[in-house]
Design a protein around this motif. Structure first.
Motif, mmCIF file in Angstrom:
data_model
loop_
_atom_site.group_PDB
_atom_site.id
_atom_site.type_symbol
_atom_site.label_atom_id
_atom_site.label_comp_id
_atom_site.label_asym_id
_atom_site.label_seq_id
_atom_site.Cartn_x
_atom_site.Cartn_y
_atom_site.Cartn_z
ATOM 1 N N UNK A 33 -14.318 20.262 -25.807
ATOM 2 C CA UNK A 33 -13.584 18.994 -25.772
ATOM 3 C C UNK A 33 -14.456 17.842 -26.261
ATOM 4 N N UNK A 34 -15.730 17.894 -25.927
ATOM 5 C CA UNK A 34 -16.649 16.861 -26.396
ATOM 6 C C UNK A 34 -16.751 16.871 -27.913
ATOM 7 N N UNK A 35 -16.862 18.066 -28.482
ATOM 8 C CA UNK A 35 -16.930 18.186 -29.942
ATOM 9 C C UNK A 35 -15.650 17.648 -30.569
ATOM 10 N N UNK A 40 -12.622 13.672 -33.630
ATOM 11 C CA UNK A 40 -11.445 12.799 -33.659
ATOM 12 C C UNK A 40 -11.841 11.367 -33.996
ATOM 13 N N UNK A 41 -13.000 10.941 -33.460
ATOM 14 C CA UNK A 41 -13.471 9.574 -33.719
ATOM 15 C C UNK A 41 -14.238 9.467 -35.034
ATOM 16 N N UNK A 42 -14.457 10.602 -35.697
ATOM 17 C CA UNK A 42 -15.189 10.582 -36.961
ATOM 18 C C UNK A 42 -16.680 10.356 -36.793
ATOM 19 N N UNK A 43 -17.215 10.639 -35.603
ATOM 20 C CA UNK A 43 -18.636 10.442 -35.321
ATOM 21 C C UNK A 43 -19.393 11.724 -35.679
ATOM 22 N N UNK A 44 -19.839 11.809 -36.919
ATOM 23 C CA UNK A 44 -20.500 13.021 -37.412
ATOM 24 C C UNK A 44 -21.817 13.260 -36.671
#
Length: 82
Positions: A33-35, A40-44
């Motif tokens: 879920x964290x991944x 989802x937020x686009x935080x690569x």
């Protein structure tokens, strides 16, 4: 003196082993879920750090689930466009 474990002890030991397995499952679910949250937020950067901390088995499961999610989402979009 009897050194054999009692039935109560055996039941307790089994319950603790079952609980440990459940905690492992919950931990793996939270990691996945964290991944998903990072993606989802686009935080690569956050996504990469989270994925790098996972074992190969979880990464394999997560990759398969992501492919299924993407495919089903594409099909849902196609149905809405039709």
């Amino acid at each position: 003196m009897n050194d054999e474990p009692t039935s109560e002890y055996k039941a307790f030991a089994k319950a603790m082993a079952d609980m440990q397995k459940a905690f492992v499952t919950v931990g793996r679910t939270f990691a996945a879920q964290g991944a998903m949250g990072w993606a989802y937020r686009g935080d690569v950067q956050g996504l990469t750090a989270t994925l790098d901390a996972m074992d190969a088995e979880l990464l394999t499961e997560l990759s398969a689930a992501a492919q299924l999610l993407g495919s089903e989402a594409d099909q849902a979009l196609a149905r809405k466009a039709a």
